[in-house]
Design a protein around this motif. Structure first.
Motif: not given
Ligand code: SAM
Ligand code: SF4
Ligand code: SF4
Length: 366
Positions: A1-3, A314-317, A320-321
């Motif tokens: 699981m990430h973050n 924006d999935l990158r936000a 990275r968030g």
């Protein structure tokens, strides 16, 4: 699981296998195209015209690109939402350094049923002779190669960087030897530019096991100076082919298939599988929005719902968030449920004209 922050409640990821996820027009999410770079070594006039994509063109800086880990994480979440086919594209995907590393990671993903994803790639073929074996070893299943002419001079004019056709043909041969099949070849047809190459292309690929698909020149992006009179409608193209070679209609192989399939026929008028087939992709004259199950992930991690969309999500936000998987999966599902795009059906109408300017195909991925 990430973050995931410790205190956050765990919402189970929804398994969308049974078609529960559908957009506003009832279309499921099945196919994901991932653009891995906005750069290309060709300057095809219909895609990245030199005057616009010149030396000073501001391509994305490396930090803006999704990393392989970020792409794989998103691909896994898309697979949970029903995606079972992934196509890597660009720009020229083989320009992305160590692409095999990404392919290895994507090849390890599974659908909720435990099946591997149908993993493929669209390339201009220029680096395929060098890379085919490594791509196959990394887990790539097959490739689609873009090739717009058999005649060397016409091909060099189409790619506009003087690239010889022989090297692309070598790339196709290498892909075949490496077992990256079934191979498809895509030819974009521009009336008055390469339409004299239709028959030589069809003759060349007949009987090779490679399906040649003819694509109508589209009004993607806003830089290629598209004009309707340069589109050669598929019906006209088919008539030209049938004047020389007998063809019979074939049934679609998959729901949402973009190409109308025609088989080379034998003397008795029946499809001759050894002679193979051709495909017609009539993006302009016969819209197939009704069955369009494709999402596109841009090089910098924006989700686009249509090739002709003016903006992406924006999935990158989120990545990275520090958003947890559940939040991202949920966002993907929400965005898809809201989708009502059907540009090709509306082309030429006021509704289409009122829309935002289209993003470029080299950025969003074809
Ligand atoms: N560089 C790779 C290639 O050319 O195969 C992958 C990216 S390219 C944008 C993907 C596909 O889009 C290619 O088959 C290309 O021929 C097609 N394409 C680009 N511009 C187009 C246009 N204006 N109309 C129709 N097809 C187009
Ligand atoms: Fe490059 Fe492909 Fe576009 Fe041609 S069609 S300029 S090869 S991205
Ligand atoms: Fe799909 Fe958009 Fe093309 Fe229609 S115009 S087929 S919705 S990508």
């Amino acid at each position: 699981m990430h973050n995931r922050p410790m205190a956050e409640p765990v919402i189970p990821l929804v398994d969308q296998r049974n078609g529960a996820l559908a957009d506003q027009l009832g279309r499921p999410l099945r196919d994901l195209r991932i653009s891995v770079t906005d750069r290309c070594n060709f300057r095809c006039t219909y895609c990245m015209p030199k005057e616009v994509f010149g030396k000073d063109h501001p391509f994305l800086p490396h930090a803006a690109l999704l990393s392989f880990e970020e792409i794989t994480r998103l691909a896994r979440l898309f697979a949970l939402q029903g995606v079972h086919k992934i196509r890597l594209t660009g720009g020229e995907p083989l320009l992305r350094r160590h692409l095999e590393g990404l392919i290895e990671q994507l090849a390890a993903l599974r659908t909720p049923d435990g099946a591997p994803l149908d993993l493929t790639l669209t390339t201009n073929g220029s680096a395929l002779a060098r890379k085919a074996r490594a791509l196959k070893a990394a887990g790539l299943r097959r490739v689609t190669v873009s090739l717009d002419a058999m005649d060397d001079a016409v091909f060099r004019r189409m790619n506009d960087v003087d690239f010889p056709v022989a090297e692309v043909l070598d790339g196709i041969a290498a892909a075949r030897e490496a077992g990256l099949g079934p191979i498809k070849v895509n030819m974009v047809v521009k009336r008055g530019t390469n339409d004299q190459e239709i028959l030589p292309m069809a003759r060349h690929f007949r009987g090779t096991g490679i399906a040649l698909r003819f694509i109508e020149y589209m009004d993607v992006g806003s830089t290629n100076g598209w004009r309707m009179d340069e589109v050669l409608p598929s019906r006209e193209l088919l008539a030209r082919l049938r004047a020389e070679m007998p063809l019979v209609p074939l049934a679609p192989t998959a729901p949402g298939e973009t190409a109308e399939r025609w088989g080379h026929a034998d003397a008795s008028g029946r499809h001759d599988p050894a002679a193979g087939e051709i495909g017609l992709i009539s993006s302009v004259t016969r819209a197939f929005c009704g069955s369009c199950n494709r999402a596109r992930l841009s090089t910098e991690g924006k989700l686009f719902l249509c090739l002709f969309a003016g903006h992406g999500y924006d999935l990158r936000a989120m990545l990275r968030g520090g958003a947890p998987d559940e939040a991202i999966a949920d966002a993907i599902a929400r965005i898809w449920r809201g989708r009502s795009d059907r540009y090709s059906e509306l082309r030429g109408t006021q509704a289409a004209a009122d829309g935002e300017p289209h993003v470029e195909m080299s950025y969003i991925g074809g």
